[in-house]
Design a protein around this motif. Structure first.
Motif, mmCIF file in Angstrom:
data_model
loop_
_atom_site.group_PDB
_atom_site.id
_atom_site.type_symbol
_atom_site.label_atom_id
_atom_site.label_comp_id
_atom_site.label_asym_id
_atom_site.label_seq_id
_atom_site.Cartn_x
_atom_site.Cartn_y
_atom_site.Cartn_z
ATOM 1 N N HIS A 145 91.712 -136.034 25.573
ATOM 2 C CA HIS A 145 92.751 -135.877 26.592
ATOM 3 C C HIS A 145 92.644 -136.980 27.647
ATOM 4 N N ASP A 147 93.074 -138.411 31.430
ATOM 5 C CA ASP A 147 93.103 -137.987 32.830
ATOM 6 C C ASP A 147 93.508 -139.229 33.631
ATOM 7 N N HIS A 152 97.256 -134.824 33.606
ATOM 8 C CA HIS A 152 97.116 -134.953 32.152
ATOM 9 C C HIS A 152 98.504 -135.243 31.570
ATOM 10 N N ALA A 172 88.727 -137.922 28.044
ATOM 11 C CA ALA A 172 87.715 -136.914 27.685
ATOM 12 C C ALA A 172 87.709 -136.778 26.166
ATOM 13 N N ASP A 174 87.060 -135.690 22.352
ATOM 14 C CA ASP A 174 86.646 -134.490 21.622
ATOM 15 C C ASP A 174 85.335 -134.809 20.897
ATOM 16 N N GLY A 194 81.384 -124.706 24.623
ATOM 17 C CA GLY A 194 80.886 -124.305 25.936
ATOM 18 C C GLY A 194 80.420 -125.460 26.807
ATOM 19 N N HIS A 195 80.280 -126.660 26.214
ATOM 20 C CA HIS A 195 79.876 -127.825 27.007
ATOM 21 C C HIS A 195 81.109 -128.580 27.499
ATOM 22 N N LYS A 196 80.989 -129.128 28.712
ATOM 23 C CA LYS A 196 82.104 -129.900 29.262
ATOM 24 C C LYS A 196 82.104 -131.287 28.612
ATOM 25 N N HIS A 197 83.300 -131.771 28.245
ATOM 26 C CA HIS A 197 83.374 -133.109 27.641
ATOM 27 C C HIS A 197 83.175 -134.168 28.725
ATOM 28 N N GLU A 198 82.284 -135.122 28.428
ATOM 29 C CA GLU A 198 82.060 -136.199 29.396
ATOM 30 C C GLU A 198 83.187 -137.213 29.292
ATOM 31 N N GLU A 199 83.766 -137.548 30.444
ATOM 32 C CA GLU A 199 84.880 -138.512 30.432
ATOM 33 C C GLU A 199 84.353 -139.935 30.361
#
Lengths: 288, 68
Positions: A145, A147, A152, A172, A174, A194-199
């Motif tokens: 995605h 940012d 978005h 970000a 996938d 459950g983990h946040k995607h690092e941008e």
């Protein structure tokens, strides 16, 4: 002059005119959807190994929508059965549920489309290192995605970067790509859950191609949108006809209940066809 | 073919889909161990059984209506 067999069945065939008419129409519809299904299958089996996008559609949403359509077919037939028994009140209730299911299906499908229009693939000139599950990989193709200034965006393509004078944007990624096998993809999704995607920051000068998940993205999305949008139009058309018969058209019940019941049956036959198309569409597009 | 007959065809296709999707999900569970696949698989099989029960009820309820 009155048209014969307009609402009473012809003695030799047992059918009234509209039923013959709707089946002829449905035969033409089978040819339309059959051609598109064949196109999908031939494109799919003809694609080079590892190039056909898979695992990009939301199976829980597709499953829920399947359940919604099956429910609507049950209520449409129960409504017709209620009319056969002269219970107009029960028919109204069942058909109200059918119309709500149709609207629910379209609403959920719109949400699914919106999600695709804001989901991107970016092809880079130089590979970057990203995490795919528990592995660090160097790749020049990322899904994810955008940012841009906290928003978005939807429908961006390569030309949009120049048109909007975008120097760089955050992305970000996938934790997977459709070139991975089903097993690798499932593992990567499980690890990343459950983990946040690092941008990461991507400069526009690095971008070879950028595309949202729109028909222009790939053959897969072209045929996916063609089939599902055509099906969606049929759902909308069927819902409008059912709603008309249920609402303003219901006056006919008082003057000619047999013809009214026939109309409900004809709309129900069309509705069943539309739902049957989805029963084939769902596994072919979402699961295979 | 009446709506009754077409409905039976539709319910048969739905039952096959439910069992097929159930099997697909359970194979996914045994391969990848995702709990969601197990839930989908068991629910789908249950829905398939529910649809068969409904089909029998439907045939009983509409036994006086023609298949034409």
């Amino acid at each position: 002059m009155e048209i014969p067999y307009n609402h009473e069945a012809r003695p030799d065939t047992g059918l009234y005119n509209a039923k013959v008419g709707v089946w002829l129409f449905l035969a033409s519809e089978v040819m339309l959807f059959g051609a598109l299904f064949s196109a999908y299958i031939l494109l799919r089996v003809g694609a080079d190994p590892g190039t056909w996008p898979h695992g990009l559609l939301n199976i829980p949403i597709g499953t829920f929508n399947t359940a919604v359509l099956i429910t609507s077919s049950v209520t449409v037939v129960l409504g017709w059965a209620a009319l056969q028994m002269g219970n107009f009140g029960a028919y109204r209730k069942y058909q109200a549920v059918t119309i709500l299911c149709a609207l629910g299906f379209l609403g959920i499908k719109s949400f699914e489309y919106k999600d695709k229009f804001g989901h991107y693939e970016v092809w880079l000139k130089e590979p970057v290192t990203v995490k795919h599950g528990d592995k660090e990989v160097k790749t020049d193709r990322l899904l994810g995605h955008i940012d841009y200034n906290g928003a978005h965006p939807y429908f961006w393509k390569t030309e949009t970067l120049a048109a909007k004078k975008v120097e760089s944007f955050k992305f970000a990624p996938d934790p997977y790509h459709y070139t991975m096998s089903m097993k690798e993809m499932a593992h990567a999704k499980k690890v990343a859950a459950g983990h946040k995607h690092e941008e990461i920051e991507i400069k526009s000068s690095q971008v070879k191609r950028l595309s949202a998940f729109v028909p222009a993205h790939s053959t897969f999305f072209a045929i996916y949108f063609t089939l599902t949008a055509l099906h969606g139009l049929h759902v909308l058309g069927g819902a409008l006809v059912i709603a008309y018969i249920w609402g303003p058209g219901a006056k006919l019940w008082k003057t000619n209940p047999v013809q009214y019941t026939n109309r409900v049956e004809i709309s129900g036959l069309f509705w069943h066809f539309v739902d049957l198309v989805w029963i084939f569409l769902f596994p072919v597009i979402y699961l295979l | 073919m009446s709506l009754k007959a077409f409905h039976i065809v539709f319910i048969t296709a739905s039952v096959l889909l439910a069992f097929g999707f159930g099997a697909w999900s359970l194979v996914g569970y045994s391969d990848y161990g995702r709990t969601a696949d197990l839930i989908y698989g068991v629910s789908s099989v249950a829905i398939g059984i529910g649809l068969i029960t409904y089909g029998r009820y439907f045939l009983k309820k509409l036994r006086d209506i023609s298949y034409l």
